[in-house]
Design an enzyme around this catalytic site. Structure first.
Site, PDB file in Angstrom:
ATOM      1  CG  HIS A  68      -1.859   1.076   1.376  1.00  9.46           C
ATOM      2  ND1 HIS A  68      -1.493   2.334   1.808  1.00  9.46           N
ATOM      3  CD2 HIS A  68      -3.196   1.129   1.142  1.00  9.46           C
ATOM      4  CE1 HIS A  68      -2.558   3.111   1.833  1.00  9.46           C
ATOM      5  NE2 HIS A  68      -3.593   2.409   1.426  1.00  9.46           N
ATOM      6  NE  ARG A 125      -5.636  -0.741  -1.334  1.00 14.40           N
ATOM      7  CZ  ARG A 125      -6.832  -1.207  -0.932  1.00 14.40           C
ATOM      8  NH1 ARG A 125      -6.932  -2.444  -0.491  1.00 14.40           N
ATOM      9  NH2 ARG A 125      -7.887  -0.447  -1.007  1.00 14.40           N
ATOM     10  CE  LYS A 129      -8.248  -2.070  -4.027  1.00 17.97           C
ATOM     11  NZ  LYS A 129      -9.666  -2.415  -3.776  1.00 17.97           N
ATOM     12  CG  ASP A 171      -6.870   8.850  -3.738  1.00 19.16           C
ATOM     13  OD1 ASP A 171      -6.679  10.083  -3.638  1.00 19.16           O
ATOM     14  OD2 ASP A 171      -7.500   8.208  -2.884  1.00 19.16           O
ATOM     15  CB  CYS A 188      -3.990  11.129  -0.927  1.00 19.47           C
ATOM     16  SG  CYS A 188      -4.344   9.358  -0.995  1.00 19.47           S
ATOM     17  CE1 TYR A 189      -2.281   5.685  -1.236  1.00 19.92           C
ATOM     18  CE2 TYR A 189      -4.166   5.961  -2.706  1.00 19.92           C
ATOM     19  CZ  TYR A 189      -3.610   5.460  -1.534  1.00 19.92           C
ATOM     20  OH  TYR A 189      -4.388   4.739  -0.662  1.00 19.92           O
ATOM     21  CG  ASP A 234      -9.925  10.038  -4.779  1.00 19.50           C
ATOM     22  OD1 ASP A 234      -9.266   9.877  -5.812  1.00 19.50           O
ATOM     23  OD2 ASP A 234     -10.551   9.109  -4.248  1.00 19.50           O
ATOM     24  CG  ASP A 266     -10.589  15.361   1.598  1.00 20.61           C
ATOM     25  OD1 ASP A 266      -9.386  15.302   1.930  1.00 20.61           O
ATOM     26  OD2 ASP A 266     -11.087  14.598   0.750  1.00 20.61           O
ATOM     27  CG  HIS A 272      -7.766  13.699  -1.022  1.00 18.53           C
ATOM     28  ND1 HIS A 272      -8.710  13.149  -0.177  1.00 18.53           N
ATOM     29  CD2 HIS A 272      -7.223  12.660  -1.719  1.00 18.53           C
ATOM     30  CE1 HIS A 272      -8.755  11.837  -0.362  1.00 18.53           C
ATOM     31  NE2 HIS A 272      -7.860  11.518  -1.297  1.00 18.53           N
TER      32      HIS A 272
END
Length: 462
Positions: free
Chosen positions: A240, A295, A298, A301, A303-304, A372, A379, A382
């Site tokens: 992750h 991941r 998936k 996103d 945040c990654y 995201d 938010d 993020h």
């Protein structure tokens, strides 16, 4: 304009393939007309989003985050920092008073007033104080009870080097990272606290190369190949992005500690080849605008952008991904010494421009804040990690040996005891991150430029 190719489809439709197709269709609408001219960073809108949350309070939908109050404040304050904005003295003091209300009487910080001490909100509270706090009465920094916090840390330390995140709670490598950052910031480093941590981090590496939350069940991912264990560990998850960043950043922070250990045939090491392969595979394709997923299989996103994108500077500090910015011949490189085949590898393994394009074109919410991906709401979580990822994609940071030498030369306390040697080595290592001049790569207007971020501590560098 040429349409990007969609992800391969094996004609076996599942919920996963449906979500992937839907996401690609949405992201396609955010593809810029020119790859080199993405949407500009709506800096004022994002600042207004952050100010509303800080001054007026968070919307009612954040009520579920009652146990994450230090995080909400930290995400907000650090977002200001990465955009190069400082708070006024009045709001700084309000933040300090709020943070100190979260300190637990038995050490550490809880998720809110009266809540149990926990490693993750302790990290968030201390990092927030590092931004707004100051020494002296009422400044927060000197009001942290370090003695009780240290006792709290030792009370949750496990025999294998892991830490519970709280009393009667679970083991999580994110807690290890949070503890290490905290003890660095508060000058609480000791050999007994760090004992066994490197071995625990090793055990969290999965067969994919990334890291999971805790030890893997049947094998240890040694560089020369998996080694079966005498007894199985609890099966605690897959590789992750968040766990991988926390594991790798912890590993980098502990390099000075490792260097002070006696030579051993079982010297802790990671499988960097599988790790790098996994990190590279997390970046999305052109139709995904080059964002990162956390991941395998998936969705991308925002945040990654930080949790995965921030790992490449950490690898560089270990002599992997080109080791940019070495300013002389004695830069540290444990991994580089182990495997000289990394010599011809550079940062073309990941697409910095594409990541910036994803954040600017898909990560920004029209009403302010970052997200995201569309059509989700913005938010504070993020917002920070998209901005941090933008910084990671724009700047090359590295460990400067010239800066290290200057810090050691100015060190006043003789490094005679093992404790003082450890303290000097770790602080010198932590304070020596700097940006390689002339290598920043800002996509679009200069208004899109973020403050340089230090990979270890998620903090802006000078």
């Amino acid at each position: 304009m040429r349409q990007p190719r969609r992800s391969p489809h094996d004609s076996y439709e599942t919920e996963t393939t449906d979500h992937q197709t839907e996401t690609e269709t949405i992201l396609l609408k955010h593809l810029p007309l020119s790859p080199d001219s993405p949407s500009p960073l709506q800096r004022d809108s994002h600042l207004q989003f952050l100010i509303r949350n800080l001054i007026q309070g968070f919307p009612s939908r954040y009520i579920s985050q009652d146990a994450s109050q230090p995080w909400l404040l930290y995400w907000t304050l650090q977002s200001f920092s990465v955009m190069g904005v400082a708070l006024d003295p009045n709001n700084k003091q309000k933040a300090i008073d709020t943070i100190m209300a979260w300190q637990h009487p038995d050490g550490g910080f809880g998720g809110g007033p009266g809540q149990a001490a926990h490693l993750l909100p302790t990290y968030a509270a201390v990092c927030a104080l590092a931004i707004v706090g100051r020494p002296g009465p009422g400044g927060g920094w000197d009001q942290i009870d370090r003695e009780k916090m240290y006792k709290f840390f030792m009370s949750i330390k496990q025999s294998d080097g892991a830490f519970l995140v709280a009393h009667h709670a679970e083991v999580d490598v994110r807690g290890t990272y949070c503890l290490l950052v905290t003890v660095h910031l508060l000058n609480m480093l000791t050999p007994e606290l760090l004992e066994g941590i490197l071995g625990f981090i090793m055990s969290c590496q999965t067969y994919e190369g990334g890291f999971s939350s805790a030890s893997q069940p049947y094998f240890s991912a040694e560089p020369e190949g998996p080694i079966l264990l005498d007894s199985p560990r609890p099966p605690l998850g897959e590789a992750h992005g968040g766990y991988t960043f926390c594991s790798l950043a912890s590993w980098v922070m502990l390099q000075p500690y490792l260097a002070l250990q006696k030579p051993s045939l079982q010297r802790p090491s990671l499988n960097f080849k599988t790790l790098l392969r996994w990190l590279v595979q997390m970046q999305g394709s052109e139709i995904e605008l080059g964002g990162f997923r956390g991941r395998t299989n998936k969705l991308v996103d925002g945040c990654y952008s930080w949790w995965v994108g921030g790992c490449f500077a950490l690898l560089s500090s270990l002599g992997i991904v080109g080791a940019h910015g070495r300013d002389d011949n004695h830069g540290s490189s444990t991994a580089h010494e182990e495997d000289e085949s990394w010599d011809d590898i550079d940062d073309s393994l990941w697409d910095r421009a594409a990541l910036q394009r994803y954040i600017l074109c898909a990560g920004q919410h029209p009403a302010g804040g970052l997200r995201d991906k569309p059509p989700k709401a913005a938010d504070s979580y993020h917002t920070l990690y998209c901005l941090a990822g933008l910084s990671a994609a724009q700047h090359n940071v590295f460990l400067s040996s010239t800066r290290q030498d200057a810090i050691v030369h100015g060190w006043r306390t003789p490094a005679e005891s093992k404790h003082e040697q450890l303290r000097q080595a770790c602080f010198t290592h932590s304070l020596s991150w700097t940006e390689e001049e002339g290598t920043s790569r800002v996509l679009g207007a200069q208004n899109n430029r973020m403050v340089t971020f230090c990979a270890n501590f998620e903090g802006p560098s000078d």
